[in-house]
Design an enzyme around this catalytic site. Structure first.
Site, short mmCIF file in Angstrom:
data_model
loop_
_atom_site.label_atom_id
_atom_site.label_comp_id
_atom_site.label_asym_id
_atom_site.label_seq_id
_atom_site.Cartn_x
_atom_site.Cartn_y
_atom_site.Cartn_z
N ASN A 79 -2.73 13.03 -4.25
CA ASN A 79 -3.83 13.52 -5.08
C ASN A 79 -4.25 14.93 -4.66
OD1 ASN A 79 -4.25 11.33 -6.84
ND2 ASN A 79 -5.46 10.23 -5.32
N ASP A 82 -4.85 2.30 -4.12
CA ASP A 82 -3.39 2.29 -4.09
C ASP A 82 -2.86 1.01 -3.44
OD1 ASP A 82 -4.44 2.99 -1.65
OD2 ASP A 82 -2.81 4.34 -1.12
N ASP A 125 0.85 -1.19 0.00
CA ASP A 125 0.00 0.00 0.00
C ASP A 125 0.88 1.24 0.00
OD1 ASP A 125 -2.91 1.12 0.66
OD2 ASP A 125 -1.46 2.23 1.88
N ASP A 165 -2.57 9.27 -10.84
CA ASP A 165 -2.67 8.19 -11.84
C ASP A 165 -1.29 7.85 -12.40
OD1 ASP A 165 -5.36 8.13 -11.43
OD2 ASP A 165 -5.90 9.16 -13.29
#
Length: 336
Positions: A213, A248, A205, A222
Site C-alpha cells: 500500500n 490481509d 496472511d 485492493d
C-alpha cells in the site's frame, strides 16, 4: 369562515415582498378565504415519463431459523414439494425433515400446506396439522426449520438481497466476511464436537502487505486482495469454506474427511501458489508471499462459538510462529 394572516415586510432576509412595498413598516394583510388547496387530480405533469406500474406482491416462503436460515423461495401456482430429498422443489438441509415432508399448494388466493406422512410432523402456529391454510406471517415448522409466507414485490426482494449480500460477503473480495464465516464455522464445530471429530483451521496472511500500500497505493492493495481471494478459491477444495477475516488475513476451514498429515501439504500448496502468482494492475507485475498457520485437533464443549474462537486463537499462534521464523512458510501447532 375567512381569516387573515399578517406577513411581515421584506427585509434583507425576506425578499418575498414585491418591490413596491419595500420601505414600509406596516404589515400586509392577505385574505385567504377564497384560496383553494391544490387539486392533484387536475394537476398537469409538465415533464416526466410514462406512469409507473404498481409492483406486484408475490408470495415467498421465507426460512428464518435453522440451518437453512436466510433462504427465500418464490412460490409458483400449483403444488410445491418440500423435504430433505434433492428431488423436492424446496430441499432442506435438516436431519429432522423427511425426504418428502409436505406439499404447499397455491390455488386462487389461498395457500395451503399438507403433511405427507412425515416422521416428525408439520406444525402451523405451534399446532401439529395434517392440512392447514397458511396465512401471511404465520409461522410454521418442519424439523428444526421455522418459516412463513410473506408477500413481497420484486423491488423489496432486490433490496433484501442487497442487504443479505452485504451481511454475508466481503464487498471487496466477494468471499464470506468474518461474521458469516464465524456463523458457518460454529455449525461445523457443533457437528464435530457432538461426534467427537477433529477439526482444522488454516489462517493465511500476506507478508508485508503494508509496504504494498505504501509503495504502490491503496488501489494496488485492493487489487491484490481481490485477486488473492480468487487464488484461494482456485486452490482450495470445493467443499471448504474460505473467508476474509480482516485486512490481509484470510481463513480456510476444511470440511469433511481430512487429517493433520493432509493439512500441512494443503497449506503448502496455497503458499506456493501465492509465491508463484504475479499481480499486474497498471505497472510492472509484482509478486507477494504469504505466511500460513494451521491448527487441527478435537474440540469438545457445549459452546460452538467459544470453540471456534479457541481454534482461531491457536491458528493465529501458528501464523505468528511462521512470521517469527522468517515469513513465507507454513507452521502448525501440536494437536490431534
Amino acid at each position: 369562515m375567512g381569516r387573515s394572516v399578517k406577513a411581515r415586510p421584506e427585509t434583507a432576509d425576506n425578499p418575498s415582498i414585491p418591490a413596491a412595498s419595500r420601505g414600509t413598516s406596516d404589515p400586509i394583510e392577505i385574505n385567504v378565504q377564497n384560496m383553494e388547496s391544490a387539486n392533484l387530480d387536475r394537476t398537469t405533469i409538465i415533464e416526466g415519463g410514462d406512469q409507473v406500474q404498481a409492483d406486484i406482491h408475490h408470495p415467498h416462503l421465507v426460512i428464518f431459523s435453522g440451518s437453512n436460515c436466510g433462504r427465500r423461495h418464490k412460490l409458483q401456482r400449483g403444488i410445491t414439494t418440500v423435504g430433505r430429498s434433492p428431488r423436492t422443489d424446496i430441499s432442506l438441509n435438516d436431519d429432522r425433515v423427511s425426504r418428502v415432508h409436505c406439499v404447499i399448494e397455491w390455488l386462487g388466493d389461498t395457500i395451503t400446506i399438507e403433511d405427507k406422512g412425515s416422521t416428525n410432523g408439520t406444525f402451523v402456529d405451534a399446532q401439529r396439522v395434517c392440512r392447514a391454510i397458511l396465512h401471511p406471517g404465520v409461522t410454521f415448522q418442519l424439523g428444526h426449520s421455522l418459516m412463513k409466507i410473506e408477500y413481497k414485490t420484486e423491488a423489496e426482494i432486490r433490496l433484501e438481497e442487497s442487504l443479505v449480500y452485504s451481511a454475508t460477503f466481503d464487498i471487496l473480495t466477494g468471499i464470506f466476511n468474518r461474521h458469516h464465516f464465524i456463523k458457518l464455522a460454529s455449525m461445523e464445530m457443533a457437528y464435530a464436537s457432538r461426534h467427537r471429530l477433529p477439526i482444522g483451521l488454516i489462517m493465511v496472511d500476506i507478508d508485508r502487505f503494508k509496504s504494498v500500500n505504501d509503495t504502490y497505493g491503496h488501489q494496488w492493495g485492493d487489487f491484490i486482495l481481490s485477486k488473492f481471494a480468487n487464488m484461494l478459491i482456485e486452490n482450495k477444495r470445493t467443499e471448504d469454506l474460505v473467508a476474509r477475516y480482516g485486512g490481509d488475513e484470510f481463513f480456510i476451514l476444511p470440511r469433511g474427511d481430512i487429517t493433520r498429515e493432509a493439512l500441512a501439504p494443503y497449506c503448502e500448496r496455497i503458499r506456493r501458489a501465492a509465491e508463484e502468482c504475479k499481480f499486474s494492475f497498471d505497472a510492472t507485475p509484482i509478486g507477494i508471499t504469504v505466511s500460513v498457520g494451521f491448527h487441527f485437533q478435537k474440540m469438545e464443549g457445549d459452546d460452538p462459538e467459544a470453540l471456534v474462537s479457541e481454534l482461531i486463537r491457536r491458528a493465529d499462534q501458528a501464523l505468528y510462529l511462521a512470521k517469527e521464523k522468517g515469513r513465507n512458510r507454513t507452521e502448525g501447532l501440536p494437536g490431534y
